[in-house]
Design an enzyme around this catalytic site. Structure first.
Site, mmCIF file in Angstrom:
data_model
loop_
_atom_site.group_PDB
_atom_site.id
_atom_site.type_symbol
_atom_site.label_atom_id
_atom_site.label_comp_id
_atom_site.label_asym_id
_atom_site.label_seq_id
_atom_site.Cartn_x
_atom_site.Cartn_y
_atom_site.Cartn_z
ATOM 1 N N HIS A 1 0.816 -1.212 0.000
ATOM 2 C CA HIS A 1 0.000 0.000 0.000
ATOM 3 C C HIS A 1 0.857 1.274 0.000
ATOM 4 C CE1 HIS A 1 0.348 -0.068 4.544
ATOM 5 N NE2 HIS A 1 0.383 1.239 4.350
ATOM 6 N N ASP B 1 0.063 -7.650 1.643
ATOM 7 C CA ASP B 1 0.437 -6.230 1.665
ATOM 8 C C ASP B 1 1.952 -6.045 1.717
ATOM 9 O OD1 ASP B 1 0.073 -3.512 1.595
ATOM 10 O OD2 ASP B 1 -0.311 -3.303 3.743
ATOM 11 N N GLY C 1 3.382 6.662 7.601
ATOM 12 C CA GLY C 1 4.796 6.958 7.365
ATOM 13 C C GLY C 1 5.686 5.856 7.894
ATOM 14 N N ASN C 2 5.193 5.142 8.930
ATOM 15 C CA ASN C 2 5.891 3.953 9.424
ATOM 16 C C ASN C 2 5.658 2.746 8.522
ATOM 17 O OD1 ASN C 2 5.480 5.179 12.586
ATOM 18 N ND2 ASN C 2 7.388 4.121 12.130
ATOM 19 N N SER C 3 4.592 2.794 7.727
ATOM 20 C CA SER C 3 4.218 1.634 6.918
ATOM 21 C C SER C 3 5.377 1.149 6.063
ATOM 22 C CB SER C 3 3.037 1.983 6.010
ATOM 23 O OG SER C 3 1.870 2.151 6.757
#
Length: 296
Positions: free
Chosen positions: A119, A157, A237-239
């Site tokens: 994502h 994901d 933003g950590n993703s």
């Protein structure tokens, strides 16, 4: 690795063997060295600017006298372990940019392959990557490197991208094992929450959940063999960034959170990461219809 340091005012010295949890110390032949720790030694492992008084410094000196023939465990002292993890791993954690998103990635190998969330990259065929700049500096446009999307797995994901060219001093993150985790153990995250670049956070494993299904904002139905539930603070933003164990190994990819509760954060586990890396084909997720689409 063996580090030879002179740690006392006389010719006596201690040999310090570093490990992930502490330092094993032995006396010299005379058997009676002065246990005076040089400040430079402490600064190698502890950022003194964050210590408000000399209490920790004094405690370590006392421990040297009391435990000269034992493993000195600094795990109960806030700071040294966490600092070491950040310094070890942060240079292998990258910023990933697209036209409409910001995320995090982990450099896996010397060929320049980077693991992140699907994502984060979306439908893009290329993304921009920035490595951690020197302390006190921010990434510049000239620091951005183009990376091609190699493969994706929308269901779990996950995505893999590869740099067009490699920077000179690129470091990598080692994959760990799910067996290194248990309920209550510390885990660590490095990422770019809300654009705050290279932020370190720490928490613990709340639960390890098998055969887990979740749904994204875009109505994609996701599934992983194992997800790691933590209360390690993560935000947009950590993703795509690494969830790390105490050995600085990647044990998960920080992927989503439950905004209806507090401290309900989830990482796709290294079990699924290894499965993804072995697969040669892209995996496409089924997109669920929203209630509005079903009624139209």
């Amino acid at each position: 690795d063996l580090i030879n340091l002179t740690l006392c005012a006389t010719d006596d010295a201690l040999k310090v063997r570093s490990s992930s949890l502490g330092y094993f110390l032995t006396k010299n032949d005379n058997g009676n060295p002065e246990y005076i720790v040089d400040r430079k030694f402490l600064e190698k492992f502890i950022r003194f600017g964050q210590i408000q008084d000399n209490k920790l410094y004094s405690n370590i000196i006392d421990n040297l006298s009391a435990n000269s023939d034992k493993n000195l465990d600094f795990s109960n002292s806030r700071g040294p372990k966490e600092i070491l993890i950040f310094k070890t791993v942060s240079t292998a954690v990258v910023l990933i940019l697209t036209q409409d998103s910001i995320g995090t990635g982990s450099v896996l190998n010397e060929t320049g392959e980077i693991l992140t969330n699907w994502h984060v990259i979306g439908n893009n065929k290329k993304v921009l990557v920035a490595f951690k700049p020197p302390v006190g500096q921010s990434p510049k446009e000239s620091d951005l490197i183009v990376a091609d999307v190699v493969k994706i797995d929308q269901v779990s994901d996950l995505a893999l991208v590869k740099l067009k060219y490699k920077p000179k001093q690129m470091t990598t993150i080692k994959l760990g094992n799910i067996d290194s985790l248990d309920i209550g153990v510390d885990v660590h995250a490095i990422g770019h929450p809300e654009g705050n670049l290279w932020t370190y956070t720490k928490g613990f494993v709340s639960q390890i959940r098998d055969d887990y299904t979740w749904q994204s904002d875009k109505q994609f139905k996701h599934h992983a063999d194992v997800v790691i539930q933590t209360q390690t603070p993560i935000n947009p933003g950590n993703s795509g960034g690494p969830l790390l164990n105490d050995n600085s190994e990647l044990v998960g990819v920080n992927s989503f959170k439950n905004s209806d509760g507090e401290g309900l954060n989830y990482a796709v586990s290294v079990v699924d990461v290894k499965k993804f890396l072995k697969n040669k084909e892209n995996v496409i997720a089924k997109q669920e219809k929203s209630l509005e689409q079903m009624l139209s």
